[in-house]
Design a protein around this motif. Sequence first.
Motif, PDB file in Angstrom:
ATOM      1  N   GLU A 521       0.647  -1.020   0.144  1.00  0.00           N
ATOM      2  CA  GLU A 521      -0.356  -0.247   0.304  1.00  0.00           C
ATOM      3  C   GLU A 521       0.656   1.327  -0.190  1.00  0.00           C
ATOM      4  OE1 GLU A 521      -3.815  -0.605   2.292  1.00  0.00           O
ATOM      5  OE2 GLU A 521      -2.393  -0.654   3.653  1.00  0.00           O
ATOM      6  N   ILE A 522       0.840   1.962  -0.616  1.00  0.00           N
ATOM      7  CA  ILE A 522       1.479   3.108  -0.621  1.00  0.00           C
ATOM      8  C   ILE A 522       0.796   4.335  -1.220  1.00  0.00           C
ATOM      9  CG2 ILE A 522       3.391   4.381  -2.524  1.00  0.00           C
ATOM     10  CD1 ILE A 522       3.846   1.463  -4.478  1.00  0.00           C
ATOM     11  N   SER A 523       1.444   5.248  -0.282  1.00  0.00           N
ATOM     12  CA  SER A 523       0.468   6.333  -0.366  1.00  0.00           C
ATOM     13  C   SER A 523       1.667   7.494  -0.181  1.00  0.00           C
ATOM     14  CB  SER A 523      -0.160   6.784   0.728  1.00  0.00           C
ATOM     15  OG  SER A 523       1.241   6.621   2.517  1.00  0.00           O
ATOM     16  N   ALA A 524       1.146   9.033   0.080  1.00  0.00           N
ATOM     17  CA  ALA A 524       2.048  10.463  -0.654  1.00  0.00           C
ATOM     18  C   ALA A 524       1.519  11.203   0.449  1.00  0.00           C
ATOM     19  CB  ALA A 524       2.136  10.242  -1.867  1.00  0.00           C
ATOM     20  N   THR A 525       2.435  12.013   0.959  1.00  0.00           N
ATOM     21  CA  THR A 525       2.057  13.394   2.029  1.00  0.00           C
ATOM     22  C   THR A 525       2.576  14.641   1.312  1.00  0.00           C
ATOM     23  OG1 THR A 525       2.144  12.324   3.756  1.00  0.00           O
ATOM     24  CG2 THR A 525       2.607  14.432   4.101  1.00  0.00           C
ATOM     25  N   HIS A 526       1.056  15.228   0.858  1.00  0.00           N
ATOM     26  CA  HIS A 526       1.486  16.410  -0.171  1.00  0.00           C
ATOM     27  C   HIS A 526       0.789  17.741   0.352  1.00  0.00           C
ATOM     28  CE1 HIS A 526       1.649  19.293  -3.243  1.00  0.00           C
ATOM     29  NE2 HIS A 526       2.281  18.644  -3.478  1.00  0.00           N
ATOM     30  N   ALA A 527       1.284  18.466   0.779  1.00  0.00           N
ATOM     31  CA  ALA A 527       0.786  19.970   1.624  1.00  0.00           C
ATOM     32  C   ALA A 527      -0.798  20.182   1.113  1.00  0.00           C
ATOM     33  CB  ALA A 527       1.694  20.875   0.899  1.00  0.00           C
ATOM     34  N   THR A 528      -1.017  20.295  -0.601  1.00  0.00           N
ATOM     35  CA  THR A 528      -2.132  20.619  -1.239  1.00  0.00           C
ATOM     36  C   THR A 528      -2.886  19.445  -1.436  1.00  0.00           C
ATOM     37  OG1 THR A 528      -1.301  21.139  -3.278  1.00  0.00           O
ATOM     38  CG2 THR A 528      -1.135  23.353  -1.169  1.00  0.00           C
ATOM     39  N   HIS A 529      -2.522  18.264  -1.095  1.00  0.00           N
ATOM     40  CA  HIS A 529      -2.929  17.200  -2.272  1.00  0.00           C
ATOM     41  C   HIS A 529      -3.306  16.503  -1.131  1.00  0.00           C
ATOM     42  CE1 HIS A 529      -2.984  18.638  -6.170  1.00  0.00           C
ATOM     43  NE2 HIS A 529      -2.237  18.898  -5.978  1.00  0.00           N
ATOM     44  N   ALA A 530      -4.495  16.612  -0.064  1.00  0.00           N
ATOM     45  CA  ALA A 530      -4.422  15.930   0.928  1.00  0.00           C
ATOM     46  C   ALA A 530      -5.157  14.331   0.741  1.00  0.00           C
ATOM     47  CB  ALA A 530      -5.539  15.739   2.164  1.00  0.00           C
ATOM     48  N   SER A 531      -5.563  14.090  -0.703  1.00  0.00           N
ATOM     49  CA  SER A 531      -6.325  12.896  -0.914  1.00  0.00           C
ATOM     50  C   SER A 531      -4.849  11.467  -1.550  1.00  0.00           C
ATOM     51  CB  SER A 531      -7.315  12.655  -2.255  1.00  0.00           C
ATOM     52  OG  SER A 531      -6.484  13.426  -3.654  1.00  0.00           O
ATOM     53  N   TRP A 532      -3.768  12.210  -1.660  1.00  0.00           N
ATOM     54  CA  TRP A 532      -2.466  11.249  -1.943  1.00  0.00           C
ATOM     55  C   TRP A 532      -2.051  10.508  -0.496  1.00  0.00           C
ATOM     56  CZ3 TRP A 532       1.317  14.320  -4.888  1.00  0.00           C
ATOM     57  CH2 TRP A 532       0.773  15.331  -6.335  1.00  0.00           C
ATOM     58  N   LYS A 533      -2.903  10.860   0.477  1.00  0.00           N
ATOM     59  CA  LYS A 533      -2.915   9.254   2.010  1.00  0.00           C
ATOM     60  C   LYS A 533      -3.215   8.762   1.456  1.00  0.00           C
ATOM     61  CE  LYS A 533      -1.741  11.053   5.287  1.00  0.00           C
ATOM     62  NZ  LYS A 533       0.003  10.327   6.012  1.00  0.00           N
ATOM     63  N   GLN A 534      -4.152   8.211   0.634  1.00  0.00           N
ATOM     64  CA  GLN A 534      -5.230   7.053   0.487  1.00  0.00           C
ATOM     65  C   GLN A 534      -4.030   5.811  -0.116  1.00  0.00           C
ATOM     66  OE1 GLN A 534      -8.617   6.480   2.252  1.00  0.00           O
ATOM     67  NE2 GLN A 534      -7.541   4.268   0.480  1.00  0.00           N
ATOM     68  N   PRO A 535      -3.867   5.059   0.118  1.00  0.00           N
ATOM     69  CA  PRO A 535      -2.915   4.461  -0.624  1.00  0.00           C
ATOM     70  C   PRO A 535      -3.407   3.525  -1.860  1.00  0.00           C
ATOM     71  CG  PRO A 535      -3.165   3.385   0.987  1.00  0.00           C
ATOM     72  CD  PRO A 535      -4.230   4.198   1.464  1.00  0.00           C
ATOM     73  N   VAL A 536      -2.956   3.592  -2.640  1.00  0.00           N
ATOM     74  CA  VAL A 536      -2.919   2.870  -3.830  1.00  0.00           C
ATOM     75  C   VAL A 536      -2.380   1.661  -3.572  1.00  0.00           C
ATOM     76  CG1 VAL A 536      -1.690   2.208  -5.984  1.00  0.00           C
ATOM     77  CG2 VAL A 536      -2.405   4.784  -5.923  1.00  0.00           C
ATOM     78  N   ARG A 537      -3.680   0.193  -3.914  1.00  0.00           N
ATOM     79  CA  ARG A 537      -2.826  -0.628  -3.681  1.00  0.00           C
ATOM     80  C   ARG A 537      -2.124  -1.579  -4.716  1.00  0.00           C
ATOM     81  NH1 ARG A 537      -7.481  -3.791   0.045  1.00  0.00           N
ATOM     82  NH2 ARG A 537      -6.910  -1.764   1.326  1.00  0.00           N
TER      83      ARG A 537
END
Length: 559
Positions: A521-537
């Motif tokens: 499960e891969i996620s990202a932390t971005h200052a303006t795109h909170a949705s990137w925290k939802q992981p791609v599986r």
Amino acid sequence: MMAFASARWFRARPTVAGIAAAVLVAGLAGGAAEQKFFADDPLTREPETADASKAEPWDIDLYYDLAYNLFVTSRRPARNLRAQNVNTIDEVPDSSWFTNRIGARALSVDEVIRGPVEGPVPDPATWTVTREKSSGDAPGFTATDATGQTFFISFDAPVNPDGATGAVVIATKIFWALGYNQVEYYLTRFHPDAVRIAGNATKRRPSGSRTPMADDDVREVLERAHRSADGSYRAAAGRMLPGKVLGGFKYEGTRPDDPNDIVPHEHRRELRALRVFGAWTNLTDMKAGNTLDTIVTEAGRGLVRHYLQDVGSTFGVGANGPHDWNEGWEHVYEGSASRKRLFTFGFDRRPWQTAPYEDHPAVGRFEGDAFDPDTWKPRAPTASYVEMRDDDAFWAAQRVMAFSDELIRAVVKTGELSDKQAEQYLADVLIKRRDKIGRTYLTRLNPIVDPALDASGALTFGNAAVDHRLADPPASYAATWSTFDNTTGRAQSFGQTTSTSATMEAPAGLPATSGAYIQVEISATHATHASWKQPVRAFFLRQAASWKLVGLERMAVAG
């Protein structure tokens, strides 16, 4: 065998039909548990093994179709179901509907310029008219060229020289590159004295009867078309499609006499994606009448092939002239909005009334500054338009962004617009609209793409938004690693890793046994795109000394 193929196709899609089919297969197998992945995953070709040669032509009433979409479909809430024809890595397999091209593999400029063209160019030495244009009131007719090949001939409106003919040629190549079955279109030019009338040519009269076609009938068509200063007419010639013609397809349900048509059309991703591709090109006329099904023979059996037959109502111009000012902004009728404008005598200002259109007759009403992909609308919504989800839009946007500036300008040049400023403007607008589509849809979800795991345990992946320079890189990436039981669906975590780049090493505990599955499960932390925290599986299968990507889930599998 066909029952198994159908169940297998629906296996990863939790619909009522899919669950019933899975239960049937489990029963035939003695109650064995349903596994998530099979040996042939991910499928690259949609199973279409049944003979469809008994499919018969049908008529779709276009007035009913329009009214139904305006007053019923437009009010229907989306079911939020995942597309049902995607494979286990969230891609659309090739089929009689769609062929993966741009975005799935590298396409050369020459390939896209050629597009669907396979046969010889028409010979315009003579055109022998065989009947009137089959649908619509735009000027045109059906005719055979000097070699006897049948083409459907359409012209430009007098107020839009080069507009309609250029649009259909350019758009056909774009939609072919996007993956759709298209008609072979050519630009041709001829003088009226090259036109003949076939001895058996007829035309349907207002009374409904057919009578022999006369010179006046051809003259009436040409009088409604643009004529060049030298007396010639420029035309778009579409080659007659092969196979038995069945009529158009609907954007919802299935064709009952086609045993291979088991996925409801509103849940086919490539039809949902037309909401994005239509917005990019301003393809406002997405009606059943602009589609066509034919039966072709492949491997000794009949197969229904599905075409977007007419994608010419693009770039703000159609065969009868420029689009209405509000096309692309509003449906033909929108209830309260239409009534409000009526009762305020037009003083209710709408966005299309202030859009900065440039005056280019060969392009029409097409712009990229006020354009908003989220609010774009065709003349009438289709069921697949209503059902498009963010993961469908993400998939479509990747393909739009795969068109480079160079490729867009090369395709526009095939329209042979005599006004070079119009050619420049059309390409510029397509580039602007392309970038807006990318920024809208490639940033809305976690944009991780193309995850790969090498034999040593190095995980690499792409970030579609960052790679296209639509967003800054995230502060960090994180991955949760789990073993995965392909039979029970249970995942057991064995570690977590983080990285500031699109690569990271697997933690200790990565299986080495052939046949083992893992889930990452891969996620990202971005200052303006909170949705990137939802992981791609992502799911990988160990094969000897390598790992194979067998699954990818960007949004919830269930609706």
